[in-house]
Design a protein around this motif. Structure first.
Motif, PDB file in Angstrom:
ATOM      1  N   ASP A 213      17.681  61.251  61.058  1.00  0.00           N
ATOM      2  CA  ASP A 213      19.111  60.969  60.945  1.00  0.00           C
ATOM      3  C   ASP A 213      19.889  62.268  60.973  1.00  0.00           C
ATOM      4  OD1 ASP A 213      18.698  58.245  60.746  1.00  0.00           O
ATOM      5  OD2 ASP A 213      18.557  58.286  58.551  1.00  0.00           O
TER       6      ASP A 213
ATOM      7  N   ILE B 284      22.497  64.625  59.868  1.00  0.00           N
ATOM      8  CA  ILE B 284      23.261  64.795  58.635  1.00  0.00           C
ATOM      9  C   ILE B 284      24.449  65.727  58.852  1.00  0.00           C
ATOM     10  CG2 ILE B 284      23.154  65.583  56.238  1.00  0.00           C
ATOM     11  CD1 ILE B 284      21.562  63.030  56.834  1.00  0.00           C
TER      12      ILE B 284
ATOM     13  N   ASN C 152      27.153  66.808  56.043  1.00  0.00           N
ATOM     14  CA  ASN C 152      27.309  65.751  55.032  1.00  0.00           C
ATOM     15  C   ASN C 152      26.100  65.706  54.104  1.00  0.00           C
ATOM     16  OD1 ASN C 152      29.769  64.870  56.323  1.00  0.00           O
ATOM     17  ND2 ASN C 152      28.497  63.839  57.864  1.00  0.00           N
ATOM     18  N   ILE C 153      25.975  66.725  53.255  1.00  0.00           N
ATOM     19  CA  ILE C 153      24.786  66.814  52.405  1.00  0.00           C
ATOM     20  C   ILE C 153      24.781  65.763  51.303  1.00  0.00           C
ATOM     21  CG2 ILE C 153      24.522  69.277  52.866  1.00  0.00           C
ATOM     22  CD1 ILE C 153      25.723  69.820  50.110  1.00  0.00           C
TER      23      ILE C 153
ATOM     24  N   GLN D  88      24.606  62.806  51.732  1.00  0.00           N
ATOM     25  CA  GLN D  88      23.688  61.758  52.182  1.00  0.00           C
ATOM     26  C   GLN D  88      22.237  62.063  51.807  1.00  0.00           C
ATOM     27  OE1 GLN D  88      24.154  60.680  56.339  1.00  0.00           O
ATOM     28  NE2 GLN D  88      26.324  61.222  56.335  1.00  0.00           N
ATOM     29  N   LEU D  89      21.993  63.269  51.323  1.00  0.00           N
ATOM     30  CA  LEU D  89      20.634  63.676  50.975  1.00  0.00           C
ATOM     31  C   LEU D  89      20.339  63.404  49.508  1.00  0.00           C
ATOM     32  CD1 LEU D  89      20.571  67.125  52.839  1.00  0.00           C
ATOM     33  CD2 LEU D  89      19.619  64.953  53.644  1.00  0.00           C
TER      34      LEU D  89
ATOM     35  N   ASP E 136      13.853  64.937  49.795  1.00  0.00           N
ATOM     36  CA  ASP E 136      13.981  64.629  51.212  1.00  0.00           C
ATOM     37  C   ASP E 136      13.398  65.762  52.064  1.00  0.00           C
ATOM     38  OD1 ASP E 136      15.113  62.157  51.011  1.00  0.00           O
ATOM     39  OD2 ASP E 136      17.178  62.812  51.356  1.00  0.00           O
TER      40      ASP E 136
ATOM     41  N   ILE F 107      14.007  67.726  55.314  1.00  0.00           N
ATOM     42  CA  ILE F 107      15.100  68.005  56.243  1.00  0.00           C
ATOM     43  C   ILE F 107      14.661  69.040  57.273  1.00  0.00           C
ATOM     44  CG2 ILE F 107      16.920  67.421  54.601  1.00  0.00           C
ATOM     45  CD1 ILE F 107      17.302  70.423  54.091  1.00  0.00           C
TER      46      ILE F 107
ATOM     47  N   ARG G  54      17.750  64.653  58.574  1.00  0.00           N
ATOM     48  CA  ARG G  54      16.797  64.197  57.559  1.00  0.00           C
ATOM     49  C   ARG G  54      15.690  63.461  58.296  1.00  0.00           C
ATOM     50  NH1 ARG G  54      19.742  60.812  54.202  1.00  0.00           N
ATOM     51  NH2 ARG G  54      19.420  59.135  55.708  1.00  0.00           N
TER      52      ARG G  54
END
Length: 351
Positions: free
Chosen positions: A29, A31, A34-35, A37-38, A42, A44, A96
């Motif tokens: 995905d 990201i 837009n951290i 969303q983590l 995770d 990354i 991610r």
């Protein structure tokens, strides 16, 4: 906690490795910055502009992004904590990596972070092929060290080596056959030269006429042979590249149909693969031709030390080695450039 780590490692080994491979290598995905969303634990990865992806494990993402990664610190590559305050300065192509539900359930965030911290304590040494940043991230998430970038590089090396072998084999056949034609024609011409007592002028004229005819036959036969072998070699290289590309594209379609990747992601991968094949093929053709010329000249020069026969053998050997080395180097560079160009085109067209 150590026992839990070991139990989860055993659990992960029971998961279908092909499913893990499909997910980790392709299902990601975007990201960006837009951290929020983590979450901790995770996996990354930053997509660099020079083909390579840099991987890390998220430690926390409150305000700033804190990760555990393999990177340089104080002049030494090691596993350590890193706080990234400006995501845009790192690279806005942040992804991610998603895993199948069985892997996520068997490796909760606390286990993932415990593995990462253990690697810090153990002072893990960096190795590009066996212990890089992707090995770190996949081990923490699954309990198994894997680098799909290394696997990709090995796969491409095999493809390039096969193309180079095809080019070198065709050139070797052509060179040997051409020298065989030349030898047979010259031998036939020499037999037609008068051997009995005859006027010197007549012998000279006969010899010159015969040699001229022989030279014409050599040029004609060599030209036909070169065209046939060149067409065959080019066709064989194209068929092999189409087969490799078709196999990769078929896998992309399968993963898209299974829901592992989105349609736009599959289209981007298709663009990358087609671009890689086209640019790599062009580079292979011209690089091999250039190396052939210089290889033959160098081989003939070295072989001339052993006389006429050595010159011929040196020219053949030099052309074959030159084509292989030149084709391997030019195809490798061409495929890398093609991958970058295809990636940029894919971003522009599908994202």
């Amino acid at each position: 906690m150590q026992r839990q780590v070991e139990n989860n490692r055993s659990f992960c080994e029971e998961v279908d490795e092909e499913i893990i491979h499909d997910q980790t290598v392709l299902n990601a995905d975007h990201i960006g910055t837009n951290i929020e969303q983590l979450k901790p634990g995770d996996h990354i990865a930053w997509e660099r502009s020079y083909i390579i992806w840099h991987h890390a494990i998220v430690e926390s993402c409150y305000k700033d992004l804190k990760v555990i990664e393999f990177s340089e610190e104080d002049g030494v590559f090691k596993v350590h904590h890193k706080c990234i305050t400006n995501i845009a300065s790192e690279n806005d192509r942040l992804f991610r990596i998603n895993y199948p539900k069985p892997v996520i359930d068997g490796n909760p965030p606390d286990v993932v972070l415990d593995r990462a911290n253990q690697m810090i304590k153990q002072h893990e040494r960096y190795n590009l092929f066996s212990n890089n940043c992707e090995h770190l991230a996949t081990y923490c998430k699954t309990g198994k060290r894997t680098s799909y970038q290394v696997k990709w590089a090995k796969k491409k090396a095999v493809e390039v080596a096969c193309v180079s072998m095809i080019s070198a084999t065709c050139e070797g056949v052509k060179a040997v056959a051409e020298h065989g034609i030349r030898a047979r024609t010259v031998f036939a011409a020499s037999k037609s030269v008068p051997t009995k007592a005859a006027p010197q002028v007549g012998q000279t004229l006969a010899r010159n006429t015969s040699v001229s005819r022989g030279a014409g036959k050599i040029a004609s036969k060599s030209s036909r042979l070169s065209k046939i072998v060149d067409k065959f070699g080019t066709g064989l290289r194209i068929c092999y590249e189409v087969w490799c590309a078709g196999n990769d594209i078929y896998k992309y379609a399968q993963q898209r149909d299974k829901g592992f990747i989105s349609g736009s992601h599959a289209n981007q991968l298709l663009t990358e693969r087609v671009s890689e094949g086209i640019i790599g093929g062009i580079a292979s053709h011209y690089g091999g031709a250039l190396a052939l010329k210089h290889g033959a000249l160098l081989g003939a020069k070295i072989g001339s030390l052993a006389g006429p026969v050595g010159t011929a053998v040196g020219a053949v050997a030099g052309s074959v080695v030159g084509v292989f080395v030149g084709s391997f180097a030019s195809t490798s560079v061409g495929k890398c450039i093609g991958n970058v160009v295809g990636r940029l085109l894919g971003r522009w067209c599908w994202w």
